[in-house]
Design a protein around this motif. Structure first.
Motif, PDB file in Angstrom:
ATOM      1  N   ASN A  13       0.840  -1.210   0.000  1.00  0.00           N
ATOM      2  CA  ASN A  13       0.000   0.000   0.000  1.00  0.00           C
ATOM      3  C   ASN A  13       0.870   1.253   0.000  1.00  0.00           C
ATOM      4  N   GLY A  74       0.713  12.235  -9.911  1.00  0.00           N
ATOM      5  CA  GLY A  74       0.464  11.236  -8.876  1.00  0.00           C
ATOM      6  C   GLY A  74      -0.850  11.487  -8.142  1.00  0.00           C
ATOM      7  N   GLY A  75      -1.064  10.668  -7.117  1.00  0.00           N
ATOM      8  CA  GLY A  75      -2.307  10.762  -6.358  1.00  0.00           C
ATOM      9  C   GLY A  75      -2.480  12.122  -5.698  1.00  0.00           C
ATOM     10  N   THR A  76      -1.393  12.659  -5.178  1.00  0.00           N
ATOM     11  CA  THR A  76      -1.482  13.938  -4.462  1.00  0.00           C
ATOM     12  C   THR A  76      -1.949  15.043  -5.413  1.00  0.00           C
ATOM     13  N   ASP A  79      -5.634  14.566  -6.332  1.00  0.00           N
ATOM     14  CA  ASP A  79      -6.531  14.988  -5.240  1.00  0.00           C
ATOM     15  C   ASP A  79      -6.610  16.513  -5.180  1.00  0.00           C
ATOM     16  N   HIS A 103      -6.327  10.627   3.188  1.00  0.00           N
ATOM     17  CA  HIS A 103      -4.883  10.842   3.073  1.00  0.00           C
ATOM     18  C   HIS A 103      -4.597  12.328   3.227  1.00  0.00           C
ATOM     19  N   ALA A 105      -3.081  14.175   1.377  1.00  0.00           N
ATOM     20  CA  ALA A 105      -3.241  14.888   0.102  1.00  0.00           C
ATOM     21  C   ALA A 105      -4.596  15.598   0.059  1.00  0.00           C
ATOM     22  N   MET A 150     -12.662   9.028   0.293  1.00  0.00           N
ATOM     23  CA  MET A 150     -11.798   8.011  -0.327  1.00  0.00           C
ATOM     24  C   MET A 150     -12.588   6.723  -0.563  1.00  0.00           C
ATOM     25  N   ASN A 154      -6.058   3.656   3.026  1.00  0.00           N
ATOM     26  CA  ASN A 154      -4.699   3.150   2.807  1.00  0.00           C
ATOM     27  C   ASN A 154      -4.147   2.392   4.009  1.00  0.00           C
ATOM     28  N   ASP A 179     -10.859   9.779  -3.713  1.00  0.00           N
ATOM     29  CA  ASP A 179      -9.462   9.373  -3.758  1.00  0.00           C
ATOM     30  C   ASP A 179      -9.485   7.843  -3.821  1.00  0.00           C
ATOM     31  N   VAL A 181      -6.953   5.990  -4.831  1.00  0.00           N
ATOM     32  CA  VAL A 181      -5.555   5.575  -4.999  1.00  0.00           C
ATOM     33  C   VAL A 181      -5.336   4.130  -4.545  1.00  0.00           C
ATOM     34  N   GLN A 182      -5.985   3.722  -3.457  1.00  0.00           N
ATOM     35  CA  GLN A 182      -5.783   2.352  -2.964  1.00  0.00           C
ATOM     36  C   GLN A 182      -6.758   1.359  -3.579  1.00  0.00           C
ATOM     37  N   SER A 202      -3.089   6.616  -8.557  1.00  0.00           N
ATOM     38  CA  SER A 202      -1.641   6.814  -8.529  1.00  0.00           C
ATOM     39  C   SER A 202      -0.929   5.614  -9.136  1.00  0.00           C
ATOM     40  N   HIS A 204       2.189   4.372  -8.776  1.00  0.00           N
ATOM     41  CA  HIS A 204       3.089   3.477  -8.029  1.00  0.00           C
ATOM     42  C   HIS A 204       2.364   2.548  -7.063  1.00  0.00           C
ATOM     43  N   LYS A 205       1.042   2.669  -6.971  1.00  0.00           N
ATOM     44  CA  LYS A 205       0.288   1.721  -6.148  1.00  0.00           C
ATOM     45  C   LYS A 205      -0.167   0.523  -6.984  1.00  0.00           C
ATOM     46  N   CYS A 328       3.568   7.853   4.754  1.00  0.00           N
ATOM     47  CA  CYS A 328       3.907   9.279   4.810  1.00  0.00           C
ATOM     48  C   CYS A 328       4.181   9.713   6.240  1.00  0.00           C
TER      49      CYS A 328
HETATM   50  C1  LIG Z   1      -5.127   7.017  -0.267  1.00  0.00           C
HETATM   51  C2  LIG Z   1      -3.965   7.755  -0.840  1.00  0.00           C
HETATM   52  N1  LIG Z   1      -4.161   8.932  -1.443  1.00  0.00           N
HETATM   53  C3  LIG Z   1      -3.149   9.619  -1.996  1.00  0.00           C
HETATM   54  C4  LIG Z   1      -1.860   9.155  -1.945  1.00  0.00           C
HETATM   55  C5  LIG Z   1      -0.763   9.959  -2.571  1.00  0.00           C
HETATM   56  O1  LIG Z   1      -0.396   9.400  -3.812  1.00  0.00           O
HETATM   57  P1  LIG Z   1       1.038   9.784  -4.468  1.00  0.00           P
HETATM   58  O2  LIG Z   1       2.073   9.128  -3.630  1.00  0.00           O
HETATM   59  O3  LIG Z   1       0.968   9.236  -5.849  1.00  0.00           O
HETATM   60  O4  LIG Z   1       1.122  11.271  -4.463  1.00  0.00           O
HETATM   61  C6  LIG Z   1      -1.592   7.944  -1.298  1.00  0.00           C
HETATM   62  C7  LIG Z   1      -0.202   7.441  -1.156  1.00  0.00           C
HETATM   63  O5  LIG Z   1       0.156   6.833  -0.170  1.00  0.00           O
HETATM   64  C8  LIG Z   1      -2.672   7.215  -0.747  1.00  0.00           C
HETATM   65  O6  LIG Z   1      -2.485   6.036  -0.137  1.00  0.00           O
END
Ligand SMILES: Cc1ncc(COP(=O)(O)O)c(C=O)c1O
Length: 386
Positions: A13, A74-76, A79, A103, A105, A150, A154, A179, A181-182, A202, A204-205, A328
């Motif tokens: 994760n 990316g995810g950030t 968002d 998150h 973000a 979300m 995560n 969000d 991302v997960q 994102s 890289h997940k 993080c």
């Molecule tokens: C739920 C969630 N949102 C956003 C992010 C941020 O994504 P990124 O690392 O691509 O900026 C993460 C990363 O850990 C995440 O788990």
């Protein structure tokens, strides 16, 4: 660099290993295919075609149209862009609804928005990490610009009832962002059946590279870009495209579509055997988050009476990677905001570790981990009995 042969990576994760198929598709764009996709020559046009294919592949994974995908860093960024756009779209509305387990973000964007004159309502979760949909509904006001919830958490993997929340937002005419991302790549998603305006993911997940992501922007939604400059991504995200990573994300999306079922069977079976055996072997181990409504790969366990940081250090020495709450916040002494939001005591939160399984984990690795963890925890309990 290849990971150590001895390494057991249970931190999927946080980030995932790039799939070899993804890397293979990326490589030409890091070497001989270096043209700018915005160029008018054929060399650039080939690169543009590869980006077009990436839009199609990500859209296919999500069940949306290729032009509803905007690539980001990316995810950030996804968002931030969704929330920024929602606030710009409805200038008279300055209220955001979100949850206490998002998150950073999302949460830190909201904190900054609050400093700039917005109001933010943060809906709490219960002890199992569940969200009360009625509470989200009650939080929506006539001046609400956006609801951001979300899809899956995560840290605990708890999945929220997004269809219901999105339906409420649609009824009330409020923009809805998730969000995801997960969730993307771990559970089936079909946006053609949903009424979301925005969804973040994102790379890289899901076995693509770091520093690339995407934002789904519904074709029925207005949009205000956050990064302004050139005409890339149809004017929705300026800046020369991160071509190799975008191509890789497209391939990763294609692979994810074919492995989701595997996530839900093989990976779930690994996770379930992990939890069952740990709890058979050790007393006082609690699962954080509703075990029945979780991502199939996530296990957040409290080893009551033991400092999770001590376990993490010992596991690290034995080559096992896991996480203290969200990556993080790794290194911070404060217990994770997600576990605190679930009203777990500080002591409970500080005894908690997240194990997140993935595509490359094997039964043999699990056997090793199931020997290592009980041994370490027993030893730590002997050293510092409660
Ligand atoms: C739920 C969630 N949102 C956003 C992010 C941020 O994504 P990124 O690392 O691509 O900026 C993460 C990363 O850990 C995440 O788990």
């Amino acid at each position: 660099m290849k990971p150590d042969d001895d390494l057991i990576y249970l931190d999927n994760n946080s980030s995932t290993r790039i799939d070899p198929g993804v890397l293979e598709e990326m490589m030409p764009f890091l070497t001989e295919r270096y043209g700018n996709p915005s160029s008018s020559h054929r060399f650039g046009a080939q690169v543009k075609d590869a980006i077009k294919l990436a839009h199609e592949r990500v859209a296919a994974l999500l069940g949306c149209q290729p032009n509803e995908i905007v690539f980001t860093s990316g995810g950030t960024e996804s968002d931030n862009t969704a929330l920024h756009s929602a606030l710009q779209m409805t200038p008279g509305r300055r209220h955001i609804v979100t949850t206490s387990v998002e998150h950073n973000a999302v949460l830190n964007f909201c904190q900054t928005a609050a400093k700039r004159g917005c109001e933010v309502t943060i809906v709490e979760v219960d002890g199992d990490g569940h969200l009360d949909v009625a509470e989200v509904e009650r939080a929506i006001r006539p001046d609400t610009a956006v609801v951001s919830v979300m899809w899956a958490n995560n840290e605990t993997g708890v999945i929220f009832p997004l269809e219901e929340i999105a339906a409420i937002c649609r009824e009330k005419g409020v923009v809805f962002h998730t969000d995801a991302v997960q969730a993307v790549g771990k559970m089936p998603i079909d946006l053609s059946r949903q009424s979301f305006q925005f969804l973040s993911l994102s790379g890289h997940k899901l076995h693509a590279s770091k520093g690339v992501g995407a934002l789904f922007v519904s074709r029925n939604s207005k949009f205000h870009p956050m990064v302004i400059g050139g005409p890339q991504e149809d004017g929705r995200r300026a800046g020369t495209d991160n071509v190799a990573s975008i191509v890789g994300l497209g391939k990763a999306a294609e692979l994810a579509a074919s492995t989701i079922e595997e996530e839900n069977t093989r990976v779930r079976a690994l996770r379930d055997r992990f939890e069952e055996t740990i709890r058979e072997q050790l007393d006082d181990v609690a699962i954080n988050g509703d075990p029945g409504a979780r991502l199939p790969n996530t296990s957040n366990l409290a080893f009551l009476g033991v400092d999770a940081q001590a376990i993490l250090i010992k596991l690290d020495q034995e080559g096992v990677c896991c996480s203290l709450g969200s990556s993080c916040t790794t290194g911070a002494v404060e217990p994770s905001h997600v576990l605190r939001a679930m009203h777990l005591t500080n002591e409970h939160a500080r005894s908690s570790l997240r194990f997140s399984f993935g595509r490359y984990n094997t039964e043999a690795e699990l056997d090793r981990v199931l020997e290592i963890i009980p041994r370490i925890v027993r030893k730590l309990r002997q050293l510092a009995p409660v």
